[in-house]
Design a protein around this motif. Structure first.
Motif, PDB file in Angstrom:
ATOM      1  N   ARG A  10       0.835  -1.203   0.000  1.00  0.00           N
ATOM      2  CA  ARG A  10       0.000   0.000   0.000  1.00  0.00           C
ATOM      3  C   ARG A  10       0.874   1.258   0.000  1.00  0.00           C
ATOM      4  N   THR A  36      -8.352   1.070  -3.073  1.00  0.00           N
ATOM      5  CA  THR A  36      -9.357   0.518  -2.168  1.00  0.00           C
ATOM      6  C   THR A  36      -9.002  -0.879  -1.687  1.00  0.00           C
ATOM      7  N   ASN A  37      -8.208  -1.599  -2.467  1.00  0.00           N
ATOM      8  CA  ASN A  37      -7.809  -2.951  -2.092  1.00  0.00           C
ATOM      9  C   ASN A  37      -6.510  -3.278  -2.803  1.00  0.00           C
ATOM     10  N   THR A  88     -10.248  -2.735 -11.338  1.00  0.00           N
ATOM     11  CA  THR A  88      -9.320  -3.694 -10.725  1.00  0.00           C
ATOM     12  C   THR A  88      -8.349  -4.161 -11.802  1.00  0.00           C
TER      13      THR A  88
END
Length: 124
Positions: A11, A32-33, A115
């Protein structure tokens, strides 16, 4: 499964990479992920005057160039998350092939999400 320290490192690496792309920051793109080789991002659709998200006058929806840029950014960040930072800094990362199909929607958009997932991390 990736441990929490590894996820935190990924991250941090992704946030540093995003700071190198002012265009994405201006659009409000956020991670977000994330995990090694797979990243999800989100961009708010703004309709508040000066910060309004560019729209396509013919369609009244988010401009297709913004949608494509978001998809490409998710792919780029997935590659960033899959490699070592030192190795990636010395190499150019490019998307070899990309296809975007747009489907019209009558629903009001509040955000776009994308994604990216690395299928094969290679040298070319």
């Amino acid at each position: 499964m990736t441990d929490q320290a590894s996820l935190d490192a990924i991250r941090t690496q992704l946030l540093a990479a995003l700071r190198t792309r002012p265009f994405l920051s201006a659009l409000g793109v956020e991670v977000t992920n994330c995990e090694a080789g797979r990243v999800s991002i989100r961009m708010p659709v703004r309709r508040d005057g000066d910060a309004e998200t560019p729209t396509d006058p013919a369609q009244g929806s988010v401009d297709r160039s913004i949608v494509t840029a978001l998809a490409e950014a998710a792919c780029w960040l997935a590659v960033v998350s899959a490699g070592s930072p030192a190795k990636l800094q010395s190499q150019l990362i490019s998307t070899l092939e990309m296809k975007v199909d747009l489907i019209a929607s009558d629903a009001p958009l509040t955000a776009l999400e994308a994604t990216g997932e690395v299928q094969r991390l290679g040298r070319s």
